[in-house]
Design an enzyme around this catalytic site. Structure first.
Site, PDB file in Angstrom:
ATOM      1  N   ARG A 124       0.814  -1.289   0.089  1.00 26.43           N
ATOM      2  CA  ARG A 124       0.221  -0.097   0.190  1.00 26.43           C
ATOM      3  C   ARG A 124       0.859   1.362  -0.286  1.00 26.43           C
ATOM      4  O   ARG A 124       0.490   2.419  -0.544  1.00 26.43           O
ATOM      5  CB  ARG A 124      -0.996  -0.163   1.032  1.00 26.43           C
ATOM      6  CG  ARG A 124      -1.758   1.179   1.219  1.00 26.43           C
ATOM      7  CD  ARG A 124      -3.082   1.139   2.035  1.00 26.43           C
ATOM      8  NE  ARG A 124      -3.009   0.195   3.258  1.00 26.43           N
ATOM      9  CZ  ARG A 124      -2.522   0.527   4.475  1.00 26.43           C
ATOM     10  NH1 ARG A 124      -1.984   1.788   4.519  1.00 26.43           N
ATOM     11  NH2 ARG A 124      -2.472  -0.265   5.662  1.00 26.43           N
ATOM     12  N   TYR A 149     -14.533  16.871 -16.933  1.00 21.85           N
ATOM     13  CA  TYR A 149     -15.143  15.555 -16.539  1.00 21.85           C
ATOM     14  C   TYR A 149     -16.139  15.679 -15.243  1.00 21.85           C
ATOM     15  O   TYR A 149     -15.620  16.360 -14.441  1.00 21.85           O
ATOM     16  CB  TYR A 149     -14.042  14.516 -16.234  1.00 21.85           C
ATOM     17  CG  TYR A 149     -14.354  13.346 -15.796  1.00 21.85           C
ATOM     18  CD1 TYR A 149     -15.482  12.496 -16.673  1.00 21.85           C
ATOM     19  CD2 TYR A 149     -14.205  12.813 -14.402  1.00 21.85           C
ATOM     20  CE1 TYR A 149     -15.690  11.184 -16.164  1.00 21.85           C
ATOM     21  CE2 TYR A 149     -14.618  11.535 -14.076  1.00 21.85           C
ATOM     22  CZ  TYR A 149     -15.616  11.041 -14.974  1.00 21.85           C
ATOM     23  OH  TYR A 149     -15.887   9.520 -14.664  1.00 21.85           O
ATOM     24  N   ASP A 175      -5.285  18.628 -15.832  1.00 21.38           N
ATOM     25  CA  ASP A 175      -5.672  17.406 -16.070  1.00 21.38           C
ATOM     26  C   ASP A 175      -5.262  17.360 -17.585  1.00 21.38           C
ATOM     27  O   ASP A 175      -5.653  17.675 -18.430  1.00 21.38           O
ATOM     28  CB  ASP A 175      -7.129  17.328 -16.012  1.00 21.38           C
ATOM     29  CG  ASP A 175      -7.666  15.730 -16.272  1.00 21.38           C
ATOM     30  OD1 ASP A 175      -6.998  14.998 -17.114  1.00 21.38           O
ATOM     31  OD2 ASP A 175      -8.570  15.413 -15.831  1.00 21.38           O
ATOM     32  N   LYS A 192      -6.941   6.042 -19.727  1.00 23.48           N
ATOM     33  CA  LYS A 192      -7.265   6.389 -21.160  1.00 23.48           C
ATOM     34  C   LYS A 192      -6.005   6.186 -21.945  1.00 23.48           C
ATOM     35  O   LYS A 192      -5.862   4.996 -22.340  1.00 23.48           O
ATOM     36  CB  LYS A 192      -7.698   7.978 -21.195  1.00 23.48           C
ATOM     37  CG  LYS A 192      -8.681   8.231 -19.978  1.00 23.48           C
ATOM     38  CD  LYS A 192      -9.720   7.226 -20.169  1.00 23.48           C
ATOM     39  CE  LYS A 192     -10.902   8.165 -18.953  1.00 23.48           C
ATOM     40  NZ  LYS A 192     -11.863   7.088 -18.856  1.00 23.48           N
TER      41      LYS A 192
HETATM   42  N1  PLP Z   1     -10.289  13.442 -16.066  1.00 24.59           N
HETATM   43  C1  PLP Z   1     -10.911  12.976 -17.379  1.00 24.59           C
HETATM   44  C2  PLP Z   1     -10.492  14.167 -18.383  1.00 24.59           C
HETATM   45  C3  PLP Z   1     -11.484  12.061 -17.649  1.00 24.59           C
HETATM   46  O1  PLP Z   1     -11.855  11.758 -18.838  1.00 24.59           O
HETATM   47  C4  PLP Z   1     -11.901  10.896 -16.585  1.00 24.59           C
HETATM   48  C5  PLP Z   1     -12.677   9.765 -17.012  1.00 24.59           C
HETATM   49  O2  PLP Z   1     -13.423   9.732 -18.051  1.00 24.59           O
HETATM   50  C6  PLP Z   1     -11.167  11.092 -15.454  1.00 24.59           C
HETATM   51  C7  PLP Z   1     -10.589  12.213 -15.320  1.00 24.59           C
HETATM   52  C8  PLP Z   1     -11.564  10.415 -14.397  1.00 24.59           C
HETATM   53  O3  PLP Z   1     -10.564   9.344 -14.574  1.00 24.59           O
HETATM   54  P1  PLP Z   1     -11.094   7.395 -13.932  1.00 24.59           P
HETATM   55  O4  PLP Z   1     -12.278   7.148 -14.636  1.00 24.59           O
HETATM   56  O5  PLP Z   1      -9.767   6.930 -14.360  1.00 24.59           O
HETATM   57  O6  PLP Z   1     -11.338   7.649 -12.650  1.00 24.59           O
END
Ligand code: PLP
Length: 372
Positions: free
Chosen positions: A47, A99, A171, A196
């Site tokens: 962990r 998101y 992000d 992704k």
């Molecule tokens: N940031 C973006 C731009 C996303 O498209 C996503 C999910 O689609 C996330 C964060 C969240 O990621 P996760 O689904 O891996 O928790």
């Protein structure tokens, strides 16, 4: 070293014990130590950290040009860990297009600690300056944004954040470090949903934070991850390392395909608007051209006729799969408003496309028949 070389070689030293070129997956949750917990090889408990995860974090930090990286069980776990280190009653700015999970997290959970998240159009620097007046602790930017592919000027946002003693977190999921390096533009932390493009095959969930500096804030987030347990599994770390090796090659293909699809859609009579930063008509094309190496494999499209017309197109595609998520080999299409819960912010006429690695002519043919 250039991204293509780093992606292949960072964290890729042959295994010291066996010479194995592909990295071993160390599944052990615990590591032998001395009688007074003296560490033998630097590890104690999974962990907290483990060898496969270390390799992955080394690769991530190298690709983003950061000092250190932390891998998480999902993108949302990474976002949460980052925002949990904010003091109670802090003010932060979040993008108006982002998101859904970030918006929900900010409003449902951060609010309980008195944290105020002001929603701002990150492309409008005057609006960001105005919203920052009175003090902020953090600006969160997502560029290109999900799902409207808005592009924000990272360097300018970093200046505004730093003038307030605040951090800029970016992000970078849609671009990946192959196309954009936010830390070099002044961001303090880069966040990824590694689910992704890093994973690249729609078969691993993960998240990451990459820090410009290995400082007290890094230590605080690392400690939080250890205590709250949002750690990535060794197998997921291994899959992400594997995905990382081909990331630059895949990104080049995604970008090339997205351009063909975007240009086709932009000419189509049933299409109101195409959101892809590579099109000269995109309102933030100039910023994207300056700060990105290429424009990515994600795009969204407004269909003339609103929700019903958009759903009709989504129901007719054959090669594109109606599914959430993005960044895999296969092309996906999604009516975002339908998956955003009770209060969707995506326009009802909008379809989001994750353009995959198929032949672009086949993708265009599928969209052409679906548009009719
Ligand atoms: N940031 C973006 C731009 C996303 O498209 C996503 C999910 O689609 C996330 C964060 C969240 O990621 P996760 O689904 O891996 O928790």
């Amino acid at each position: 070293m250039r991204p293509e070389t780093l992606a292949v070689h960072a964290g890729a030293e042959p295994d010291a014990a066996t010479g194995a070129v592909a990295p071993p997956i160390h599944l052990s949750t615990t590591f032998a130590h001395g009688p007074a917990a003296e560490r033998i090889a630097g590890y104690e408990y999974q962990r907290e950290g483990s060898p496969t995860q270390d390799r992955w974090e080394t690769a991530l930090a190298a690709l983003e040009g950061g000092a250190a990286a932390l891998a998480f069980a999902s993108g949302m776990a990474a976002i949460t860990a980052m925002l949990e280190t904010l003091p109670n009653d802090a003010r932060i700015l979040i993008p108006d297009d982002c998101y859904t999970g970030l918006r929900v997290l900010a409003h449902e959970f951060l609010g309980r600690r008195g944290i105020v998240a002001t929603v701002v159009d990150m492309g409008d620097l005057n609006a960001v300056r105005t919203a920052s007046a009175g003090g902020i602790a953090l600006i969160w930017v997502e560029t290109p944004s999900n799902p409207r592919l808005q592009v924000a000027d990272i360097a300018a946002l970093a200046q505004i954040a730093h003038a307030h003693g605040a951090a800029l977190v970016c992000d970078n999921t849609f671009a990946s470090p192959v196309l954009q390096q936010p830390l070099a533009l002044g961001a303090d932390v880069v966040m990824h949903s590694t689910t992704k493009y890093f994973g690249g095959h729609s078969d691993v969930l993960g998240g990451a934070l990459v820090f410009a500096r290995r400082d007290a804030h890094f230590d605080a987030v690392a400690h939080r991850r250890y205590i709250t347990g949002a750690i990535l599994s060794p197998f997921s770390a291994w899959l992400l390392l594997r995905g990382c090796r081909s990331l630059p090659a895949r990104m080049a293909w995604h970008c090339r395909n997205a351009r063909v699809v975007a240009e086709f859609l932009a000419r189509h009579a049933r299409v109101e608007r195409v959101n892809w930063p590579g099109l000269p008509t995109h309102p933030n094309h100039a910023v994207a051209d300056r700060q990105m190496r290429d424009f990515g494999g994600m795009l969204s499209v407004a269909i003339r006729g609103g929700r019903e017309a958009a759903l009709a197109v989504a129901s007719k595609v054959k090669l594109f799969t109606n599914a959430t998520s993005l960044g895999g080999c296969e092309s996906l299409i999604e009516h975002r408003a339908s998956v955003e819960g009770e209060h969707p912010t995506s326009p009802q006429d909008l379809l989001r496309l994750s353009v995959g690695l198929e032949h672009p002519d086949d993708l265009v043919a599928d969209l052409a028949q679906a548009l009719g």
